[in-house]
Design a protein around this motif. Structure first.
Motif, PDB file in Angstrom:
ATOM      1  N   PRO A 126       0.846  -1.196   0.000  1.00  0.00           N
ATOM      2  CA  PRO A 126       0.000   0.000   0.000  1.00  0.00           C
ATOM      3  C   PRO A 126       0.880   1.245   0.000  1.00  0.00           C
ATOM      4  N   THR A 127       0.597   2.161  -0.873  1.00  0.00           N
ATOM      5  CA  THR A 127       1.434   3.353  -0.958  1.00  0.00           C
ATOM      6  C   THR A 127       0.596   4.616  -0.864  1.00  0.00           C
ATOM      7  N   LEU A 128       1.125   5.577  -0.139  1.00  0.00           N
ATOM      8  CA  LEU A 128       0.519   6.903  -0.035  1.00  0.00           C
ATOM      9  C   LEU A 128       1.486   7.969  -0.552  1.00  0.00           C
ATOM     10  N   GLY A 129       2.574   7.502  -1.193  1.00  0.00           N
ATOM     11  CA  GLY A 129       3.567   8.429  -1.729  1.00  0.00           C
ATOM     12  C   GLY A 129       4.815   8.551  -0.881  1.00  0.00           C
ATOM     13  N   GLU A 130       5.114   7.520  -0.090  1.00  0.00           N
ATOM     14  CA  GLU A 130       6.273   7.543   0.807  1.00  0.00           C
ATOM     15  C   GLU A 130       7.591   7.457   0.034  1.00  0.00           C
ATOM     16  N   GLY A 131       8.632   8.015   0.629  1.00  0.00           N
ATOM     17  CA  GLY A 131       9.959   7.961   0.024  1.00  0.00           C
ATOM     18  C   GLY A 131      10.258   9.153  -0.864  1.00  0.00           C
ATOM     19  N   ASP A 132      11.465   9.143  -1.438  1.00  0.00           N
ATOM     20  CA  ASP A 132      11.944  10.254  -2.271  1.00  0.00           C
ATOM     21  C   ASP A 132      11.886  11.583  -1.523  1.00  0.00           C
ATOM     22  N   THR A 133      12.203  11.561  -0.242  1.00  0.00           N
ATOM     23  CA  THR A 133      12.205  12.798   0.537  1.00  0.00           C
ATOM     24  C   THR A 133      13.435  13.631   0.188  1.00  0.00           C
ATOM     25  N   PRO A 134      13.340  14.946   0.294  1.00  0.00           N
ATOM     26  CA  PRO A 134      14.441  15.805  -0.162  1.00  0.00           C
ATOM     27  C   PRO A 134      15.670  15.757   0.741  1.00  0.00           C
ATOM     28  N   LEU A 135      16.819  15.900   0.112  1.00  0.00           N
ATOM     29  CA  LEU A 135      18.088  16.050   0.811  1.00  0.00           C
ATOM     30  C   LEU A 135      18.504  17.506   0.623  1.00  0.00           C
ATOM     31  N   ILE A 136      18.423  18.281   1.684  1.00  0.00           N
ATOM     32  CA  ILE A 136      18.557  19.734   1.594  1.00  0.00           C
ATOM     33  C   ILE A 136      19.973  20.168   1.951  1.00  0.00           C
ATOM     34  N   ASP A 137      20.606  20.865   1.038  1.00  0.00           N
ATOM     35  CA  ASP A 137      21.960  21.368   1.247  1.00  0.00           C
ATOM     36  C   ASP A 137      21.907  22.579   2.177  1.00  0.00           C
ATOM     37  N   LEU A 138      22.769  22.585   3.206  1.00  0.00           N
ATOM     38  CA  LEU A 138      22.794  23.666   4.193  1.00  0.00           C
ATOM     39  C   LEU A 138      24.205  24.266   4.267  1.00  0.00           C
ATOM     40  N   PRO A 139      24.651  24.933   3.208  1.00  0.00           N
ATOM     41  CA  PRO A 139      26.027  25.444   3.186  1.00  0.00           C
ATOM     42  C   PRO A 139      26.299  26.492   4.259  1.00  0.00           C
ATOM     43  N   ASP A 140      25.297  27.299   4.597  1.00  0.00           N
ATOM     44  CA  ASP A 140      25.490  28.324   5.620  1.00  0.00           C
ATOM     45  C   ASP A 140      25.715  27.704   6.995  1.00  0.00           C
ATOM     46  N   LEU A 141      24.957  26.653   7.307  1.00  0.00           N
ATOM     47  CA  LEU A 141      25.131  25.986   8.599  1.00  0.00           C
ATOM     48  C   LEU A 141      26.416  25.166   8.623  1.00  0.00           C
ATOM     49  N   ALA A 142      26.806  24.635   7.472  1.00  0.00           N
ATOM     50  CA  ALA A 142      28.088  23.928   7.390  1.00  0.00           C
ATOM     51  C   ALA A 142      29.233  24.886   7.698  1.00  0.00           C
ATOM     52  N   GLU A 143      29.157  26.082   7.149  1.00  0.00           N
ATOM     53  CA  GLU A 143      30.191  27.086   7.405  1.00  0.00           C
ATOM     54  C   GLU A 143      30.196  27.496   8.872  1.00  0.00           C
ATOM     55  N   GLU A 144      29.005  27.639   9.446  1.00  0.00           N
ATOM     56  CA  GLU A 144      28.902  28.013  10.859  1.00  0.00           C
ATOM     57  C   GLU A 144      29.568  26.981  11.763  1.00  0.00           C
ATOM     58  N   LEU A 145      29.412  25.704  11.422  1.00  0.00           N
ATOM     59  CA  LEU A 145      29.982  24.632  12.237  1.00  0.00           C
ATOM     60  C   LEU A 145      31.427  24.310  11.868  1.00  0.00           C
ATOM     61  N   GLY A 146      31.872  24.786  10.721  1.00  0.00           N
ATOM     62  CA  GLY A 146      33.218  24.463  10.275  1.00  0.00           C
ATOM     63  C   GLY A 146      33.314  23.080   9.669  1.00  0.00           C
ATOM     64  N   LEU A 147      32.313  22.711   8.859  1.00  0.00           N
ATOM     65  CA  LEU A 147      32.286  21.411   8.194  1.00  0.00           C
ATOM     66  C   LEU A 147      32.431  21.593   6.691  1.00  0.00           C
ATOM     67  N   GLN A 148      32.907  20.561   6.028  1.00  0.00           N
ATOM     68  CA  GLN A 148      33.015  20.626   4.571  1.00  0.00           C
ATOM     69  C   GLN A 148      31.642  20.692   3.919  1.00  0.00           C
ATOM     70  N   GLY A 149      30.676  19.996   4.514  1.00  0.00           N
ATOM     71  CA  GLY A 149      29.323  20.017   3.970  1.00  0.00           C
ATOM     72  C   GLY A 149      28.322  19.546   5.004  1.00  0.00           C
ATOM     73  N   LEU A 150      27.082  20.028   4.885  1.00  0.00           N
ATOM     74  CA  LEU A 150      26.014  19.631   5.802  1.00  0.00           C
ATOM     75  C   LEU A 150      24.701  19.581   5.026  1.00  0.00           C
ATOM     76  N   TRP A 151      23.968  18.487   5.205  1.00  0.00           N
ATOM     77  CA  TRP A 151      22.683  18.300   4.542  1.00  0.00           C
ATOM     78  C   TRP A 151      21.667  17.782   5.556  1.00  0.00           C
ATOM     79  N   LEU A 152      20.388  17.999   5.262  1.00  0.00           N
ATOM     80  CA  LEU A 152      19.323  17.430   6.085  1.00  0.00           C
ATOM     81  C   LEU A 152      18.388  16.619   5.198  1.00  0.00           C
TER      82      LEU A 152
END
Length: 397
Positions: free
Chosen positions: A73-99
């Motif tokens: 049974p499907t209601l459209g699950e999956g394929d959720t977005p992977l959001i790039d967070l370059p500003d928060l990556a810079e704030e933390l001092g990471l090469q990259g950060l995504w949610l």
């Protein structure tokens, strides 16, 4: 009728490796349980040189080669977005950060990935009633998918359930039963499973194993999607809000399958974000079968005083660890991410405080590329932080 994957050949214990025929072992590996160790089983698939993703389909169905049920049974699950967070990556001092925003699943959380597969299993094996112990996301999700499949659904909750979740569950036609103590939910579930033949979706033994083995397979698709999105250059660390580790283990196994298929070259370290010391204590030497009380009043969806073996598998095999996040820090994280446009449930927003701690302690460094798993949106959450007073206007304004 839903179609079982012909490549699913057997079940295997995560601890002892014992193999079993495909069936419903709702209390985990019989051999380990007899020895006093509650441990989950996983579905094993026939060995093939590779497996394919059906680009013509959407969501979880694209990964049917590695799911126990090809149709569900499907209601459209999956394929959720992977959001790039370059500003928060810079704030933390990471090469990259995504949610990875799992709050964009149909009922607002990652639980939909499990519900789709476990409801397919229940329907395919002739069950008429599914049951889960839940006071939130799992209950709302299962109720929706059971309704889609035409199954009776009973959710065993605790007295004082969030009214938003209460309404979401009962609107589908599902039934609610409330207990004064969370452990009483498991006792009631066990009684109804054994005496009435209800099909259990969540754990009901103490110490626990984890949720239904057929449903947990659905969480692998979250790992598949992460690997697919990074096109070979995998992230180096993933932070996952964790209670009993269903999602944590599922992501790990999905990433392993992706690496075996050649989608990614390396595997990331997994870190469990929890409201107080459970897995962190077990990793430090405590017995995982023990009880670890603590305050989860601000992070109810990842509460509970127990740990599971499947969580340890994911953390130890990946070389990761566990991070304890206090309630006040979880709420601060909820505020921080909301002001970035990402309104998560407080239990999900623990990932922000967790990644900050990991960076501060040197477990994650400036070279790391980190994915945070946002397990659920905040629209059914009690907002725990103090908000500014609302301006009230009148005709003079």
């Amino acid at each position: 009728m839903y179609i079982q994957n012909e490549a699913a050949t057997k079940l295997s214990c995560l601890r002892c490796g014992a193999e079993y025929e495909l069936n419903d072992y709702t209390t985990g590996c019989p051999a380990c349980l007899e020895g006093g160790y509650p441990v989950s089983l996983e579905v094993k698939y026939s060995v093939t040189p590779g497996w394919t993703v059906n680009a013509k389909l959407r969501g979880m169905k694209r990964f049917a080669d590695k799911l126990p049920y090809r149709t569900f049974p499907t209601l459209g699950e999956g394929d959720t977005p992977l959001i790039d967070l370059p500003d928060l990556a810079e704030e933390l001092g990471l090469q990259g950060l995504w949610l990875k925003n799992e709050g964009q699943n149909p009922t607002g959380s990652h639980k939909d990935r499990m519900s789709a597969q476990v409801v397919a299993r229940a329907k395919a094996t002739g069950r008429t009633t599914v049951v889960a112990a839940s006071s939130g996301n799992a209950g709302a999700s299962l109720a929706a998918y059971a309704a889609a499949a035409g199954l009776r659904c009973v959710i065993v909750t605790t007295v004082g359930m969030n009214p938003t979740w209460d309404q979401a569950v009962r609107a589908t036609g599902a039934e609610l039963v409330a207990a004064y103590d969370s452990k009483l939910r498991w006792k009631y579930m066990r009684k109804m499973v054994e005496s009435e033949g209800w099909y259990p979706v969540t754990n009901y033994i103490d110490p626990p194993t984890g949720s239904n083995l057929w449903g947990v397979q659905g969480y692998k698709t979250c790992g598949h999607e992460i690997a697919e999105a990074f096109a070979g250059n995998a992230p180096t660390a993933i932070v996952v809000p964790t209670s009993r580790g269903d999602l944590l283990w599922g992501i790990w196994r999905g990433l392993q399958e992706a690496k075996e298929a050649g989608w990614i070259d390396t595997l990331p370290r997994l870190y469990a974000a929890e409201p107080f010391g459970r897995l962190s204590r077990v990793l430090a030497g405590d017995d995982y079968r023990g009880h670890f009380p603590g305050d989860h009043s601000s992070t109810e969806s990842i509460g509970g005083s127990t740990a599971t073996f499947q969580s340890l598998v994911a953390l130890r095999e990946s070389g990761g660890g566990a991070v304890d996040v206090a309630g006040v820090d979880a709420v601060d994280g909820q505020n921080k991410l909301a002001r970035r446009g990402l309104y998560l449930e407080s239990s999900s927003a623990v990932v922000w405080a967790a990644v900050k701690q990991l960076k501060a302690t040197g477990q994650i460094g400036e070279q790391d590329r980190v994915v945070l798993i946002g397990t659920s949106n905040g629209y059914k959450d009690n907002y725990f932080s103090k908000l500014p007073e609302m301006k009230i206007i009148d005709a003079a304004d």
